[in-house]
Design a protein around this motif. Structure first.
Motif, PDB file in Angstrom:
ATOM      1  N   PHE A  47      37.721  64.518  31.869  1.00  0.00           N
ATOM      2  CA  PHE A  47      38.519  64.863  33.038  1.00  0.00           C
ATOM      3  C   PHE A  47      38.817  66.356  33.067  1.00  0.00           C
ATOM      4  O   PHE A  47      39.158  66.944  32.037  1.00  0.00           O
ATOM      5  N   SER A  49      41.100  67.636  35.308  1.00  0.00           N
ATOM      6  CA  SER A  49      42.547  67.651  35.465  1.00  0.00           C
ATOM      7  C   SER A  49      42.994  66.212  35.681  1.00  0.00           C
ATOM      8  O   SER A  49      42.188  65.316  35.878  1.00  0.00           O
ATOM      9  N   LYS A  50      44.308  66.032  35.633  1.00  0.00           N
ATOM     10  CA  LYS A  50      44.865  64.687  35.808  1.00  0.00           C
ATOM     11  C   LYS A  50      44.527  64.104  37.166  1.00  0.00           C
ATOM     12  O   LYS A  50      44.485  62.892  37.330  1.00  0.00           O
ATOM     13  N   HIS A  51      44.323  64.991  38.138  1.00  0.00           N
ATOM     14  CA  HIS A  51      44.178  64.515  39.510  1.00  0.00           C
ATOM     15  C   HIS A  51      42.736  64.297  39.936  1.00  0.00           C
ATOM     16  O   HIS A  51      42.476  63.607  40.902  1.00  0.00           O
ATOM     17  N   ALA A  52      41.796  64.912  39.187  1.00  0.00           N
ATOM     18  CA  ALA A  52      40.395  64.773  39.570  1.00  0.00           C
ATOM     19  C   ALA A  52      39.789  63.569  38.858  1.00  0.00           C
ATOM     20  O   ALA A  52      40.274  63.141  37.810  1.00  0.00           O
TER      21      ALA A  52
END
Ligand code: ZN
Ligand code: ZN
Length: 115
Positions: A47, A49-52
């Motif tokens: 990952f 980032s946490k959001h991707a």
């Protein structure tokens, strides 16, 4: 007839396997990747980032200059000419290569007009 991807899946598997499933960018994208000792730390399925979503590495030309080539030319490359790229490195390296290519073409055109 279905459309074929730029890199056939068995070739993608091979390239990702040879790269240990890790982006092989060593700065062509403009990021020195100091945290990864000069190599990007992004891994396939990892990952950013946490959001991707999870990273899907791309099998693309090893030489950034080749990234600016049209897809039908890239499709002729073999596994030894390909490297694993994470999407951000690939996009940035390609943008830089395209800029270099345009600059080279502009320089050529400028030279021509001199003579
Ligand atoms: Zn990368
Ligand atoms: Zn990079």
């Amino acid at each position: 007839m279905t459309t074929t991807p730029v890199v056939p899946l068995p070739l993608w598997d091979l390239v990702i396997h040879l790269s240990d499933g890790r982006c092989q960018c060593t700065g062509a994208c403009g990021n020195k990747h100091a945290a990864g000792q000069g190599r990007c730390e992004h891994e396939n399925g990892g990952f950013i980032s946490k959001h991707a979503g999870p990273i899907r590495l791309l099998a693309a030309p090893k030489d950034p200059a080749d990234l600016a080539r049209p897809p039908h030319q890239q499709a002729k490359l073999s596994a030894c000419d390909l490297a694993a790229w994470c999407p951000p490195c690939h996009d940035n390296a390609r943008t830089r290569a395209q800029r270099e290519r345009r600059k080279a073409l502009a320089d050529l055109a400028a030279d021509d007009s001199l003579f």
